[in-house]
Design a protein around this motif. Structure first.
Motif, PDB file in Angstrom:
ATOM      1  N   THR A   1      19.673  32.134 -41.592  1.00 49.58           N
ATOM      2  CA  THR A   1      19.541  30.901 -40.827  1.00 49.58           C
ATOM      3  C   THR A   1      18.580  31.132 -39.668  1.00 49.58           C
ATOM      4  O   THR A   1      18.799  32.030 -38.847  1.00 49.58           O
ATOM      5  CB  THR A   1      20.898  30.447 -40.259  1.00 49.58           C
ATOM      6  N   TYR A   2      17.510  30.347 -39.623  1.00 52.75           N
ATOM      7  CA  TYR A   2      16.515  30.477 -38.558  1.00 52.75           C
ATOM      8  C   TYR A   2      16.620  29.293 -37.608  1.00 52.75           C
ATOM      9  O   TYR A   2      16.603  28.141 -38.034  1.00 52.75           O
ATOM     10  CB  TYR A   2      15.113  30.545 -39.162  1.00 52.75           C
ATOM     11  N   THR A   3      16.772  29.574 -36.325  1.00 48.02           N
ATOM     12  CA  THR A   3      16.799  28.541 -35.296  1.00 48.02           C
ATOM     13  C   THR A   3      15.584  28.714 -34.394  1.00 48.02           C
ATOM     14  O   THR A   3      15.432  29.750 -33.739  1.00 48.02           O
ATOM     15  CB  THR A   3      18.083  28.631 -34.440  1.00 48.02           C
ATOM     16  N   ALA A   4      14.716  27.704 -34.391  1.00 49.13           N
ATOM     17  CA  ALA A   4      13.517  27.780 -33.554  1.00 49.13           C
ATOM     18  C   ALA A   4      13.900  27.696 -32.085  1.00 49.13           C
ATOM     19  O   ALA A   4      15.082  27.599 -31.740  1.00 49.13           O
ATOM     20  CB  ALA A   4      12.557  26.656 -33.930  1.00 49.13           C
TER      21      ALA A   4
ATOM     22  N   THR B   1      16.287  27.587 -23.798  1.00 52.23           N
ATOM     23  CA  THR B   1      15.914  28.760 -23.006  1.00 52.23           C
ATOM     24  C   THR B   1      14.667  29.447 -23.559  1.00 52.23           C
ATOM     25  O   THR B   1      14.255  30.478 -23.046  1.00 52.23           O
ATOM     26  CB  THR B   1      17.060  29.792 -22.983  1.00 52.23           C
ATOM     27  N   GLY B   2      14.102  28.855 -24.608  1.00 57.79           N
ATOM     28  CA  GLY B   2      12.906  29.459 -25.188  1.00 57.79           C
ATOM     29  C   GLY B   2      13.198  30.544 -26.201  1.00 57.79           C
ATOM     30  O   GLY B   2      12.279  31.207 -26.672  1.00 57.79           O
ATOM     31  N   SER B   3      14.461  30.728 -26.559  1.00 59.90           N
ATOM     32  CA  SER B   3      14.832  31.784 -27.496  1.00 59.90           C
ATOM     33  C   SER B   3      14.809  31.270 -28.928  1.00 59.90           C
ATOM     34  O   SER B   3      15.211  30.141 -29.203  1.00 59.90           O
ATOM     35  CB  SER B   3      16.241  32.312 -27.176  1.00 59.90           C
ATOM     36  N   SER B   4      14.342  32.114 -29.842  1.00 56.03           N
ATOM     37  CA  SER B   4      14.425  31.843 -31.269  1.00 56.03           C
ATOM     38  C   SER B   4      15.393  32.855 -31.877  1.00 56.03           C
ATOM     39  O   SER B   4      15.500  33.984 -31.403  1.00 56.03           O
ATOM     40  CB  SER B   4      13.053  31.974 -31.925  1.00 56.03           C
ATOM     41  N   THR B   5      16.089  32.432 -32.936  1.00 61.69           N
ATOM     42  CA  THR B   5      17.152  33.269 -33.488  1.00 61.69           C
ATOM     43  C   THR B   5      17.107  33.298 -35.006  1.00 61.69           C
ATOM     44  O   THR B   5      16.871  32.271 -35.648  1.00 61.69           O
ATOM     45  CB  THR B   5      18.546  32.754 -33.044  1.00 61.69           C
ATOM     46  N   VAL B   6      17.340  34.480 -35.560  1.00 61.22           N
ATOM     47  CA  VAL B   6      17.570  34.637 -36.995  1.00 61.22           C
ATOM     48  C   VAL B   6      18.966  35.208 -37.177  1.00 61.22           C
ATOM     49  O   VAL B   6      19.304  36.242 -36.579  1.00 61.22           O
ATOM     50  CB  VAL B   6      16.535  35.578 -37.645  1.00 61.22           C
ATOM     51  N   LEU B   7      19.789  34.516 -37.960  1.00 63.65           N
ATOM     52  CA  LEU B   7      21.149  34.962 -38.266  1.00 63.65           C
ATOM     53  C   LEU B   7      21.221  35.297 -39.749  1.00 63.65           C
ATOM     54  O   LEU B   7      20.971  34.439 -40.602  1.00 63.65           O
ATOM     55  CB  LEU B   7      22.171  33.878 -37.926  1.00 63.65           C
TER      56      LEU B   7
END
Length: 458
Positions: free
Chosen positions: A106-109, A113-119
């Motif tokens: 799951t990718y969240t752009a 806060t400017g953070s991007s996340t890959v779960l």
């Protein structure tokens, strides 16, 4: 006996015990045997499951970081995340107990806060050997890994030694430093997703630093040191007031219009603090210095091609001359991380996390500052000022939400002792020593890897 034959063997033993009529001990042992096998077998099966889960977790962690780096550098798009995550996981996971692991990504752009996340989430199961006797043919395993990047912004100050020894006797140290520093700028730029992500300042230093002659009338410059040291004789062959006047010359303070932009160390103790230059004691003393290095480049965004080129042009313009005063380079690198005068560093956005980093490179021992040393021999008194400065940087960092990381590089091609002060100032694991000019690139590459990791929160 293989694990796959345990179940048939257990059934056979149980059947024979049921039919046996040979005594009470055998009957009691038969009754107790199955629970004993169950407890021991459960421990073995759970141990196998835990081993498989550990392998899965390690593979998920590595795959998540690799995918995050690919995304942040533009190697893959959001639509390729799932396939890339599964490809990385498959190459990293080698446990045979649970071969059929399913991985979802799951990718969240960028969030607020400017953070991007890959779960990455993994799930699967192992086939049990003992617990199947009690109705549990499989044990499920699962885990997840998260990589977050982009929420931490970097401010990187490079304090670069441009003393004469960097080019003396045809040395390539300066050229190697320039090449390595420019490569670092390119690598930092590759990880920047907008103009505020990465800023870089360049502080060339020798005995003094150059803040630019255009700042002659700046409120943070003072002239008392100049007035007491910058004299000239109308008969240029004479360099002291007494011999000048004795031989009919006119001895006078040099005009400030001849100032080349160099400043010497601030009055003590301000030479080791980040205090704003608002008082006589905290202003920077203009100085007459014939080996004035290239002018400092304040914090500049490395995001755009033009911004990165401005930084690299400054690095290309560096030339070697003068004695070694590491404290003044380190001090101005620290000042370049502060808001307001003298360098007017851009303010930080409260919605983001920041890491400040200082890279201090020098090829020699401290030889001179405003008060101590002769410019050629190692001065422990100069080291003592630097030690106090490093202590103050650490103290300020500990009290701030923005942490300051110090990296130091000793380019020791002349057989000097290991620099205790450079080692002392560096954060744990952040002191790099090389005995060759070519080793500078290796040191900068390792620092670049460390800075990239600072942009990944998990």
């Amino acid at each position: 006996m293989s694990l796959t034959s345990i179940a048939p063997w257990s059934r056979d033993v149980s059947s024979r015990f049921v039919k046996a009529e040979g005594g009470n001990v055998a009957i009691i042992f038969a009754i107790a045997l199955l629970p004993m096998i169950g407890f021991i077998g459960a421990a073995i099966d759970y141990s196998r499951a835990n081993k498989a889960r550990t392998s899965m977790q390690a593979a998920l962690d590595s795959a998540a970081l690799m995918v995050s780096k690919d995304l942040s550098s533009g190697v893959i798009t959001s639509g390729q995340v799932s396939a890339k995550a599964n490809s990385y996981f498959a190459s990293l996971y080698n446990n045979t107990e649970a071969p059929g692991i399913t991985v979802t990504a799951t990718y969240t752009a960028k969030d607020s806060t400017g953070s991007s996340t890959v779960l990455l989430t993994g799930s699967g199961d192992i086939s049990t050997e003992f617990m199947r006797l009690f109705g549990f043919p499989t044990l499920g395993i699962g885990s997840s890994a998260t990589a977050t990047w982009g929420g931490t912004r970097l401010r990187v100050a490079m304090a670069l030694d441009v003393t004469g020894s960097m080019v003396q006797y045809g040395s390539t140290k300066l050229a190697e430093m320039q090449k390595a520093a420019k490569t670092l700028v390119d690598n930092l730029r590759a990880n920047a997703k907008d103009a505020e992500d990465v800023y870089v300042s360049i502080v060339p230093f020798a005995q003094m630093v150059n803040v630019g002659s255009a700042n002659k009338n700046a409120s943070w410059i003072k002239w008392d040191y100049w007035n007491s040291t910058a004299f000239s004789c109308s008969k240029s062959r004479y360099t002291s007031k007494s011999t000048c006047q004795k031989n009919g010359g006119t001895w006078a303070v040099s005009s400030t219009s001849t100032w080349g932009g160099c400043v010497t160390d601030r009055d003590q103790p301000a030479d080791t603090t980040k205090d704003a230059p608002t008082t006589t004691a905290t202003k920077f003393p203009a100085a007459d210095y014939d080996a004035c290095p290239a002018q400092i480049l304040p914090m500049t965004s490395a995001y755009s091609a033009s911004g990165a080129q401005t930084i690299k042009d400054k690095i290309d313009a560096l030339q070697g001359n003068g004695g070694t005063n590491q404290p003044i380079g380190l001090h101005w690198a620290w000042m370049s991380l502060q808001n307001g005068d003298p360098l007017n560093t851009p303010a930080k956005d409260s919605d983001y996390k920041y890491t400040d980093a200082i890279i201090l490179l020098s090829d020699g021992m401290n030889t001179i500052d405003r008060w101590y040393g002769n410019g050629s021999s190692w001065s422990k008194d100069v080291d003592a000022r630097q030690k106090l400065l490093c202590d103050n940087i650490r103290t300020a960092s500990a009290a701030s939400e923005t942490k300051t990381v110090i990296y130091t590089i000793q380019v020791n091609t002349d057989g000097d002792p290991e620099s205790e002060i450079l080692k002392y100032c560096a954060d744990s694991g952040s002191f790099f020593a090389t005995t060759t000019a070519s080793g500078i690139s290796t040191a900068f590459a390792q620092i670049g890897n460390s800075l990239s990791k600072l942009r990944i929160a998990k």
